[in-house]
Design a protein around this motif. Structure first.
Motif, PDB file in Angstrom:
ATOM      1  N   UNK A   8       0.828  -1.212   0.000  1.00  0.00           N
ATOM      2  CA  UNK A   8       0.000   0.000   0.000  1.00  0.00           C
ATOM      3  C   UNK A   8       0.859   1.257   0.000  1.00  0.00           C
ATOM      4  N   UNK A   9       1.943   1.231   0.759  1.00  0.00           N
ATOM      5  CA  UNK A   9       2.834   2.395   0.810  1.00  0.00           C
ATOM      6  C   UNK A   9       3.468   2.643  -0.547  1.00  0.00           C
ATOM      7  N   UNK A  10       3.909   1.580  -1.224  1.00  0.00           N
ATOM      8  CA  UNK A  10       4.511   1.755  -2.556  1.00  0.00           C
ATOM      9  C   UNK A  10       3.489   2.310  -3.554  1.00  0.00           C
ATOM     10  N   UNK A  11       2.269   1.827  -3.479  1.00  0.00           N
ATOM     11  CA  UNK A  11       1.244   2.307  -4.402  1.00  0.00           C
ATOM     12  C   UNK A  11       0.949   3.803  -4.190  1.00  0.00           C
ATOM     13  N   UNK A  16       1.347   9.476  -5.848  1.00  0.00           N
ATOM     14  CA  UNK A  16       1.702  10.868  -5.540  1.00  0.00           C
ATOM     15  C   UNK A  16       2.797  11.369  -6.464  1.00  0.00           C
ATOM     16  N   UNK A  17       3.813  10.479  -6.731  1.00  0.00           N
ATOM     17  CA  UNK A  17       4.894  10.895  -7.626  1.00  0.00           C
ATOM     18  C   UNK A  17       4.361  11.132  -9.035  1.00  0.00           C
ATOM     19  N   UNK A  18       3.450  10.249  -9.501  1.00  0.00           N
ATOM     20  CA  UNK A  18       2.874  10.443 -10.831  1.00  0.00           C
ATOM     21  C   UNK A  18       2.092  11.741 -10.915  1.00  0.00           C
ATOM     22  N   UNK A  19       1.339  12.072  -9.854  1.00  0.00           N
ATOM     23  CA  UNK A  19       0.590  13.320  -9.833  1.00  0.00           C
ATOM     24  C   UNK A  19       1.518  14.521  -9.857  1.00  0.00           C
ATOM     25  N   UNK A  20       2.591  14.447  -9.085  1.00  0.00           N
ATOM     26  CA  UNK A  20       3.542  15.562  -9.036  1.00  0.00           C
ATOM     27  C   UNK A  20       4.202  15.773 -10.400  1.00  0.00           C
ATOM     28  N   UNK A  21       4.619  14.626 -11.050  1.00  0.00           N
ATOM     29  CA  UNK A  21       5.260  14.763 -12.373  1.00  0.00           C
ATOM     30  C   UNK A  21       4.267  15.340 -13.384  1.00  0.00           C
ATOM     31  N   UNK A  41       8.011   6.222 -11.285  1.00  0.00           N
ATOM     32  CA  UNK A  41       6.696   5.704 -10.850  1.00  0.00           C
ATOM     33  C   UNK A  41       6.619   4.192 -11.086  1.00  0.00           C
ATOM     34  N   UNK A  42       7.088   3.782 -12.269  1.00  0.00           N
ATOM     35  CA  UNK A  42       7.082   2.343 -12.568  1.00  0.00           C
ATOM     36  C   UNK A  42       7.953   1.574 -11.581  1.00  0.00           C
ATOM     37  N   UNK A  59       0.684   2.072 -17.446  1.00  0.00           N
ATOM     38  CA  UNK A  59      -0.431   2.588 -18.242  1.00  0.00           C
ATOM     39  C   UNK A  59      -0.782   4.008 -17.823  1.00  0.00           C
ATOM     40  N   UNK A  60      -0.854   4.222 -16.493  1.00  0.00           N
ATOM     41  CA  UNK A  60      -1.181   5.571 -16.002  1.00  0.00           C
ATOM     42  C   UNK A  60      -0.125   6.572 -16.430  1.00  0.00           C
ATOM     43  N   UNK A  61       1.159   6.176 -16.369  1.00  0.00           N
ATOM     44  CA  UNK A  61       2.237   7.100 -16.768  1.00  0.00           C
ATOM     45  C   UNK A  61       2.133   7.455 -18.242  1.00  0.00           C
TER      46      UNK A  61
END
Length: 629
Positions: A8-11, A16-21, A41-42, A59-61
């Protein structure tokens, strides 16, 4: 932290990192390949160890990269579209590598789980001997956890003992890539264990050695059992060879097959079949092989080497041996052993008498190790023959001695009435030779002569009846009369020995059943013995005869004297035949008295205290009411 919390922590970190980028790429005025950071993120998503998380993050990235590009650039922008393509390629490559790494990690984890399931101790050493992997069996047996041993040198940790020099083992390992052998390791608890070790080199894609895979099997108990087995085998072989008893090892495998082929059930039926088919027994004698013999049996057979006895039992047993059939029956019944006595034929043709014991192993142990223990009884047989001859000679001498003692006993029994006849006859002559003969005394003396003559005649008749096994008819006897007649017979001897006689006979005693002469002779013998015992006594010489009726014992006649008594050593043997304390005695009187009492259903016992005289008790059964003589 549990695995679920860690994933859960990694997810969350990846999200958060993907949102920030995405926000930075969309809102920042900087012109650059910011979307390349989606690689991080990956990688964060790969930390969960789940394939789906990597695919979702990738996929999200990619979606966020395209969305950010479309929102800030046109489709015909040259440099921006190139940067976007670079970001997409980086994300795709990172995703592929993460998936591949995750697959490899899963494979390694599965292999590690398999290694942990093994009962063998497995660990991996790098080229410097340091431990890089330690399975669960190694933890359990050696005692150190995986965390405790990582990076430690295996030889130093386990204090390994090698069967040969270590550099020689390394040479074999480098040349062949493998080495097998037995090692000794010390556990954390300080105990030494023996292991069967197998080593294998691990190489990388360039052929360079990257480690040594070592698997060990604990054989401590197996080695101890093997050592004990070897020690037991040596002890057995020493006993086999050193025993002074002949030992023969035989193989009854073919014998069992032949017996089983008969299909006969039951030990009795098998015994009957073997007894009725001697040809079958003879054939099994030839099929029963001799496997080995010990030196004692070789000496017994007069042979020099064991090779002479690698043949069948038929070559050893005599032709008319009667014991092999019963041994086969015992074998068929499943008995553990069989014993017997027979004769064997030596190499030079001699017949040796032996006793033997056959020990049959259990069915699980097989029939190839039937042991026969043989003892040469030649000397014992000779000793038995000599003993039988000596016994025959002794029996002859005993018959001669018994004849002499019987003659002496007859003389002993007849002598008393004959002496009374002589004494009464001499008295009658004295009364006749007086100037005035006293015919009354003469008549009385002659009456005693006739009475004693008849008594002697009765004794002779009883002896003849005894020798011809003719039973004397029992008759009712009055105890008072029996004792009175006996006292009259020995009265003169008692007077001569200065013995005072005291008789206590209560009236009304019931009669006893028996032979008057025999019972009278018992009482006479006891009175004469008492008088002789007191003949040299300095004190009062008193013989007391008392009779009483005891319901449990019948009539008991007690004869007590005031003589020196009987010693304890002589008291136990007093009634033994031929035992006497008199210089001229024959040792038959008391033995005959007890035998006579027992023949009448009674008993004769003695009590004595040294210096206090002796008491003989004669117990006789009485005539019951309604009982005929």
């Amino acid at each position: 932290m549990t695995s679920t919390m860690r994933r859960t922590a990694f997810r969350m970190a990846a999200a958060l990192l993907a949102l920030f980028i995405f926000l930075f790429d969309t809102l920042s005025p900087l012109e650059g390949a910011v979307a390349v950071l989606y690689v991080l993120v990956v990688l964060l998503a790969a930390g969960t160890g789940r394939r789906i998380d990597i695919i979702v993050a990738a996929t999200a990235s990619l979606v966020l990269t395209i969305v950010a590009y479309m929102g800030t650039h046109s489709l015909h922008a040259g440099a921006p579209i190139l940067r976007a393509l670079v970001s997409v390629a980086a994300t795709a490559i990172a995703t592929a590598l993460a998936l591949k790494n995750q697959a490899a990690t899963a494979t390694l984890a599965a292999q590690a789980r398999l290694l942990n399931l093994s009962h063998d101790m497995i660990f991996v050493r790098d080229p410097l001997g340091r431990i890089t992997f330690w399975n669960r069996a190694a933890e359990d047996i050696y005692g150190w956890s995986s965390a405790e041993v990582m990076g430690r040198v295996a030889d130093a940790l386990l204090e390994t003992r090698y069967p040969i020099r270590r550099d020689a083992i390394d040479g074999i390992l480098q040349d062949t890539g493998r080495w097998d052998g037995t090692l000794e390791h010390r556990t954390k608890a300080g105990n030494w264990i023996t292991v069967e070790s197998r080593w294998a080199l691990q190489r990388d894609g360039h052929g360079e050695v990257v480690g040594v895979f070592e698997t060990n099997t604990d054989v401590t108990e197996r080695k101890a059992a093997h050592t004990a087995l070897v020690r037991s085998e040596r002890r057995y072989r020493h006993m086999f060879n050193a025993s002074r008893v002949g030992v023969v090892q035989e193989d009854w495998t073919a014998t069992r097959a032949e017996i089983a082929a008969l299909g006969i059930q039951g030990g009795a039926a098998m015994s009957a079949y073997l007894a009725g088919h001697p040809e079958f027994v003879a054939r099994l004698r030839r099929l029963t092989r001799i496997v080995d013999v010990n030196p004692a049996f070789l000496a017994m057979m007069g042979a020099e080497t064991r090779a002479d006895f690698h043949r069948s039992v038929d070559n050893v047993l005599v032709e008319a041996d009667p014991t092999f059939g019963p041994a086969l029956a015992a074998f068929a019944r499943g008995d553990g052993f069989h014993e017997g006595e027979t004769e064997i034929v030596t190499v030079d043709g001699r017949r040796v008498p032996v006793i033997f014991t056959i020990t049959f192993p259990t069915a699980a142990d097989g029939d190839g190790n039937v042991l026969v223990f043989v003892v040469d009884v030649t000397d014992r047989r000779r000793a038995q023959d000599a003993l039988l001859q000596a016994q025959a000679e002794l029996a002859h001498a005993a018959r001669v001695a018994t004849l002499g003692e019987l003659t002496a006993s007859i003389a002993h029994e007849v002598n008393q009435p004959l002496m009374a006849v002589v004494t009464s006859g001499e008295a009658a002559l004295r009364w006749l030779r007086r100037p005035e003969p006293d015919l009354t005394e003469v008549d009385s003396a002659l009456g005693r002569v006739v009475s004693e003559g008849r008594r002697a005649s009765e004794i002779v008749k009883r002896i003849r009846a005894f020798l011809t096994k003719t039973p004397a008819p029992p008759t009712p006897l009055d105890v008072a009369t029996l004792i009175e007649e006996a006292t009259q017979l020995v009265q003169r001897e008692l007077v001569r020995a200065q013995v005072e006689l005291h008789v206590e006979i209560p009236p009304g005693l019931p009669p006893v059943i028996g032979d008057r002469v025999q019972l009278q002779q018992v009482v006479v013998n006891l009175m004469v013995n008492a008088g002789q015992a007191m003949a040299e006594h300095d004190g009062r010489r008193l013989l007391t005869i008392a009779a009483e009726h005891r319901p449990e014992a019948g009539i008991e006649i007690a004869l007590s004297d005031t003589g020196p008594g009987i010693s304890a050593a002589n008291l136990e043997r007093l009634f033994d035949p031929f035992f006497t304390t008199k210089p001229d005695g024959m040792g038959m009187g008391l033995a005959i008295c007890r035998t006579t009492a027992q023949a009448h259903g009674g008993t004769l016992t003695v009590e004595s205290a040294p210096g206090g005289g002796a008491t003989f008790r004669l117990a006789l059964p009485v005539l019951q009411h309604g009982e005929s003589a």
